[in-house]
Structures are given as structure tokens and as C-alpha cells.
Design a protein around this motif. Structure first.
Motif, PDB file in Angstrom:
ATOM      1  N   GLU A  55       1.032  -1.166   0.234  1.00  0.00           N
ATOM      2  CA  GLU A  55       0.285   0.371  -0.039  1.00  0.00           C
ATOM      3  C   GLU A  55       1.171   1.521  -0.215  1.00  0.00           C
ATOM      4  O   GLU A  55       0.630   1.952  -1.033  1.00  0.00           O
ATOM      5  CB  GLU A  55      -0.697  -0.074   1.296  1.00  0.00           C
ATOM      6  CG  GLU A  55      -2.105   0.838   1.498  1.00  0.00           C
ATOM      7  CD  GLU A  55      -2.339   1.442   2.459  1.00  0.00           C
ATOM      8  OE1 GLU A  55      -2.284   1.612   3.412  1.00  0.00           O
ATOM      9  OE2 GLU A  55      -3.233   0.157   2.879  1.00  0.00           O
ATOM     10  N   ASP A  56       1.941   1.119   0.895  1.00  0.00           N
ATOM     11  CA  ASP A  56       2.648   2.743   0.929  1.00  0.00           C
ATOM     12  C   ASP A  56       3.534   2.723  -1.154  1.00  0.00           C
ATOM     13  O   ASP A  56       3.368   3.671  -0.944  1.00  0.00           O
ATOM     14  CB  ASP A  56       3.653   2.194   2.057  1.00  0.00           C
ATOM     15  CG  ASP A  56       3.579   2.615   3.361  1.00  0.00           C
ATOM     16  OD1 ASP A  56       2.398   2.789   3.331  1.00  0.00           O
ATOM     17  OD2 ASP A  56       3.867   1.960   4.803  1.00  0.00           O
ATOM     18  N   LYS A  57       3.904   1.152  -1.018  1.00  0.00           N
ATOM     19  CA  LYS A  57       5.034   1.540  -1.944  1.00  0.00           C
ATOM     20  C   LYS A  57       3.805   2.378  -2.984  1.00  0.00           C
ATOM     21  O   LYS A  57       4.072   3.016  -4.493  1.00  0.00           O
ATOM     22  CB  LYS A  57       4.606  -0.273  -2.801  1.00  0.00           C
ATOM     23  CG  LYS A  57       5.534  -0.445  -2.168  1.00  0.00           C
ATOM     24  CD  LYS A  57       6.759  -2.024  -2.900  1.00  0.00           C
ATOM     25  CE  LYS A  57       6.399  -1.431  -4.751  1.00  0.00           C
ATOM     26  NZ  LYS A  57       7.029  -2.757  -5.162  1.00  0.00           N
ATOM     27  N   THR A  58       2.191   1.248  -3.883  1.00  0.00           N
ATOM     28  CA  THR A  58       1.033   2.562  -4.167  1.00  0.00           C
ATOM     29  C   THR A  58       1.112   3.747  -4.326  1.00  0.00           C
ATOM     30  O   THR A  58       0.544   4.789  -5.111  1.00  0.00           O
ATOM     31  CB  THR A  58       0.621   1.513  -4.197  1.00  0.00           C
ATOM     32  OG1 THR A  58       0.191   0.237  -5.181  1.00  0.00           O
ATOM     33  CG2 THR A  58      -1.037   1.751  -5.300  1.00  0.00           C
ATOM     34  N   VAL A  59       0.868   4.036  -2.958  1.00  0.00           N
ATOM     35  CA  VAL A  59       0.139   5.275  -2.186  1.00  0.00           C
ATOM     36  C   VAL A  59       2.279   5.968  -3.033  1.00  0.00           C
ATOM     37  O   VAL A  59       1.903   7.946  -3.216  1.00  0.00           O
ATOM     38  CB  VAL A  59       0.682   5.908  -1.286  1.00  0.00           C
ATOM     39  CG1 VAL A  59       0.199   7.269  -0.394  1.00  0.00           C
ATOM     40  CG2 VAL A  59      -0.940   5.189  -0.653  1.00  0.00           C
ATOM     41  N   LEU A  60       3.394   5.919  -2.588  1.00  0.00           N
ATOM     42  CA  LEU A  60       3.941   6.515  -2.773  1.00  0.00           C
ATOM     43  C   LEU A  60       4.328   7.055  -4.721  1.00  0.00           C
ATOM     44  O   LEU A  60       4.911   8.479  -4.866  1.00  0.00           O
ATOM     45  CB  LEU A  60       5.967   5.970  -2.963  1.00  0.00           C
ATOM     46  CG  LEU A  60       6.364   6.000  -1.333  1.00  0.00           C
ATOM     47  CD1 LEU A  60       6.775   5.150  -0.470  1.00  0.00           C
ATOM     48  CD2 LEU A  60       6.699   7.250  -0.745  1.00  0.00           C
ATOM     49  N   VAL A  61       4.328   5.843  -5.695  1.00  0.00           N
ATOM     50  CA  VAL A  61       4.289   6.094  -6.717  1.00  0.00           C
ATOM     51  C   VAL A  61       3.321   6.934  -6.945  1.00  0.00           C
ATOM     52  O   VAL A  61       3.508   7.401  -7.670  1.00  0.00           O
ATOM     53  CB  VAL A  61       3.988   4.139  -7.627  1.00  0.00           C
ATOM     54  CG1 VAL A  61       4.346   4.393  -8.759  1.00  0.00           C
ATOM     55  CG2 VAL A  61       5.389   3.938  -7.540  1.00  0.00           C
ATOM     56  N   GLU A  62       1.810   7.325  -6.732  1.00  0.00           N
ATOM     57  CA  GLU A  62       0.785   7.231  -6.579  1.00  0.00           C
ATOM     58  C   GLU A  62       1.296   9.481  -6.805  1.00  0.00           C
ATOM     59  O   GLU A  62       0.613  10.363  -7.569  1.00  0.00           O
ATOM     60  CB  GLU A  62      -0.560   7.085  -6.962  1.00  0.00           C
ATOM     61  CG  GLU A  62      -0.998   6.179  -6.920  1.00  0.00           C
ATOM     62  CD  GLU A  62      -2.344   5.286  -6.867  1.00  0.00           C
ATOM     63  OE1 GLU A  62      -3.107   5.685  -5.677  1.00  0.00           O
ATOM     64  OE2 GLU A  62      -2.166   4.051  -7.534  1.00  0.00           O
ATOM     65  N   ASN A  63       1.589   9.529  -5.475  1.00  0.00           N
ATOM     66  CA  ASN A  63       1.708  11.098  -5.445  1.00  0.00           C
ATOM     67  C   ASN A  63       2.953  11.914  -5.376  1.00  0.00           C
ATOM     68  O   ASN A  63       2.913  12.552  -4.972  1.00  0.00           O
ATOM     69  CB  ASN A  63       1.198  11.164  -3.763  1.00  0.00           C
ATOM     70  CG  ASN A  63      -0.600  10.225  -3.719  1.00  0.00           C
ATOM     71  OD1 ASN A  63      -1.517  10.932  -4.411  1.00  0.00           O
ATOM     72  ND2 ASN A  63      -0.423   9.400  -2.247  1.00  0.00           N
ATOM     73  N   PHE A  64       3.780  10.540  -5.673  1.00  0.00           N
ATOM     74  CA  PHE A  64       5.139  11.278  -5.316  1.00  0.00           C
ATOM     75  C   PHE A  64       4.936  12.732  -6.098  1.00  0.00           C
ATOM     76  O   PHE A  64       5.532  13.515  -5.813  1.00  0.00           O
ATOM     77  CB  PHE A  64       5.777  10.227  -6.174  1.00  0.00           C
ATOM     78  CG  PHE A  64       7.834  11.152  -5.481  1.00  0.00           C
ATOM     79  CD1 PHE A  64       8.058  10.259  -3.718  1.00  0.00           C
ATOM     80  CD2 PHE A  64       8.758  11.448  -6.304  1.00  0.00           C
ATOM     81  CE1 PHE A  64       9.281  10.539  -4.100  1.00  0.00           C
ATOM     82  CE2 PHE A  64       9.672  11.586  -6.300  1.00  0.00           C
ATOM     83  CZ  PHE A  64      10.424  11.045  -4.776  1.00  0.00           C
ATOM     84  N   ASP A  65       4.894  12.833  -7.369  1.00  0.00           N
ATOM     85  CA  ASP A  65       5.438  13.674  -8.538  1.00  0.00           C
ATOM     86  C   ASP A  65       3.800  15.384  -7.331  1.00  0.00           C
ATOM     87  O   ASP A  65       4.392  16.120  -8.264  1.00  0.00           O
ATOM     88  CB  ASP A  65       4.356  14.294 -10.102  1.00  0.00           C
ATOM     89  CG  ASP A  65       3.282  13.176  -9.977  1.00  0.00           C
ATOM     90  OD1 ASP A  65       2.777  12.497  -9.105  1.00  0.00           O
ATOM     91  OD2 ASP A  65       2.974  13.044 -10.790  1.00  0.00           O
ATOM     92  N   LYS A  66       2.977  15.013  -7.165  1.00  0.00           N
ATOM     93  CA  LYS A  66       2.286  16.302  -6.115  1.00  0.00           C
ATOM     94  C   LYS A  66       3.471  16.827  -4.854  1.00  0.00           C
ATOM     95  O   LYS A  66       2.620  17.261  -4.866  1.00  0.00           O
ATOM     96  CB  LYS A  66       1.195  15.739  -5.951  1.00  0.00           C
ATOM     97  CG  LYS A  66       0.024  14.804  -6.932  1.00  0.00           C
ATOM     98  CD  LYS A  66      -1.182  14.400  -6.114  1.00  0.00           C
ATOM     99  CE  LYS A  66      -1.422  13.345  -7.377  1.00  0.00           C
ATOM    100  NZ  LYS A  66      -2.734  12.538  -6.543  1.00  0.00           N
ATOM    101  N   ALA A  67       3.989  15.719  -4.716  1.00  0.00           N
ATOM    102  CA  ALA A  67       4.745  16.458  -2.877  1.00  0.00           C
ATOM    103  C   ALA A  67       5.217  17.116  -3.423  1.00  0.00           C
ATOM    104  O   ALA A  67       6.420  17.676  -4.075  1.00  0.00           O
ATOM    105  CB  ALA A  67       5.438  14.972  -2.042  1.00  0.00           C
ATOM    106  N   ASP A  68       5.887  18.311  -1.925  1.00  0.00           N
ATOM    107  CA  ASP A  68       6.333  18.956  -2.414  1.00  0.00           C
ATOM    108  C   ASP A  68       7.060  19.249  -1.426  1.00  0.00           C
ATOM    109  O   ASP A  68       7.830  19.785  -0.435  1.00  0.00           O
ATOM    110  CB  ASP A  68       5.327  20.644  -1.757  1.00  0.00           C
ATOM    111  CG  ASP A  68       6.210  22.129  -1.823  1.00  0.00           C
ATOM    112  OD1 ASP A  68       6.889  22.274  -2.710  1.00  0.00           O
ATOM    113  OD2 ASP A  68       5.318  22.711  -0.900  1.00  0.00           O
ATOM    114  N   PHE A  69       8.639  18.945  -1.702  1.00  0.00           N
ATOM    115  CA  PHE A  69       9.490  18.641  -1.602  1.00  0.00           C
ATOM    116  C   PHE A  69      11.195  19.461  -2.427  1.00  0.00           C
ATOM    117  O   PHE A  69      10.580  19.450  -3.572  1.00  0.00           O
ATOM    118  CB  PHE A  69      10.370  16.971  -1.873  1.00  0.00           C
ATOM    119  CG  PHE A  69       8.899  16.029  -0.715  1.00  0.00           C
ATOM    120  CD1 PHE A  69       9.174  15.775   0.234  1.00  0.00           C
ATOM    121  CD2 PHE A  69       9.212  14.546  -1.720  1.00  0.00           C
ATOM    122  CE1 PHE A  69       8.008  15.447   0.652  1.00  0.00           C
ATOM    123  CE2 PHE A  69       8.361  13.986  -1.633  1.00  0.00           C
ATOM    124  CZ  PHE A  69       7.811  13.500   0.255  1.00  0.00           C
TER     125      PHE A  69
END
Length: 146
Positions: free
Chosen positions: A105-119
């Protein structure tokens, strides 16, 4: 302590028992912590387990860590940084302690949301490197992490 300070202190403390212990205490003293601060507290709990010689203490700390992560994710389920922290903890615990459903589940969320993260660029680069080096992602998943 804000979230950026917690992140900085956490990554500076990796591998140093005193620094992790100090950061954990600071995080535990925060009243009504954000979901991300709770996740940093969870990650610190898990890291403290590596310094304990007692297997029961290790297990208790890892379980407490997982409980805190569950609470943080319940508050902010799509937060990429929280998911990364739990992923990194589960990546480093022995297989019999890993909760595979949560790991995937964490892998999926990471892949789906990585480009939206404000890092910032430095942290983004670190995360991409860590995730690639973990060996736990398919090539197609890694292509998303840019």
C-alpha cells in the motif's frame, strides 16, 4: 518543532542512539502533533529498537512504531512523506515483522503521489535514490519517481 526541523534532525540522527533518543523525546512532548510529526515519532521508535539488546523490547518498540504509523496514516493517508517513512521502516525490519499489505500500500501511494509532493530538490533526490536502492520497485514504478 516544525515538520522541516523534525525531518532535518531525523536524517542527521540516523545511526546515533543519543540523537534519536533526544529527537524522540522532543517529538513525544509535542501536544497535538501533526500526522507527519507523529510519523517521525514512529520512525524514531523503530530506530530505537536497533539499539536494544532485549528482543522483547525490540518487538515492543517496532509494534509501537507501527501503531503510531497507523495513527498518522489514518490522519493523512495520502501524505507521501509519511508513506516513505513507514516504507523505509518496513524495508529495514526483518521479513517476519513486515506487514506486507501495508508495505505494498505504501509503495502504491508513493508512486501515485510522488509528483504531487512538495519536497525541496535535495530531499526529493534523496528519496528517489533511497527508493531505487531499496530494490523493491519495478522499473515502471521507478520511472514515475522523477
Amino acid at each position: 518543532m516544525n515538520e522541516i526541523e523534525a525531518r532535518k534532525k531525523y536524517f542527521e540522527a540516523i545511526g546515533n542512539e543519543r540523537k534519536i533518543e533526544r529527537l524522540l523525546k522532543q517529538l513525544q512532548e509535542i501536544e497535538n502533533p501533526s500526522a507527519l510529526l507523529l510519523a517521525y515519532c514512529a520512525a524514531c521508535e523503530s530506530m530505537m529498537a536497533q539499539f536494544s539488546w532485549n528482543p522483547y523490547t525490540k518487538l515492543a518498540q517496532v509494534n509501537k512504531s507501527f501503531d503510531l504509523f497507523a495513527e498518522a496514516i489514518n490522519e493523512d493517508s495520502q501524505n507521501t512523506e509519511i508513506r516513505f517513512l513507514r516504507f523505509s521502516v518496513q524495508h529495514n525490519v526483518p521479513d517476519f515483522l513486515r506487514k506486507n499489505r501495508e508495505f505494498e500500500e505504501d509503495k502504491t501511494v508513493l508512486v501515485e503521489n510522488f509528483d504531487k509532493a512538495d519536497f525541496d530538490t535535495e530531499f526529493r533526490t534523496f528519496l528517489i535514490g533511497y527508493l531505487k536502492d531499496s530494490g523493491r520497485f519495478e522499473k515502471s514504478e521507478l520511472e514515475v519517481l522523477r
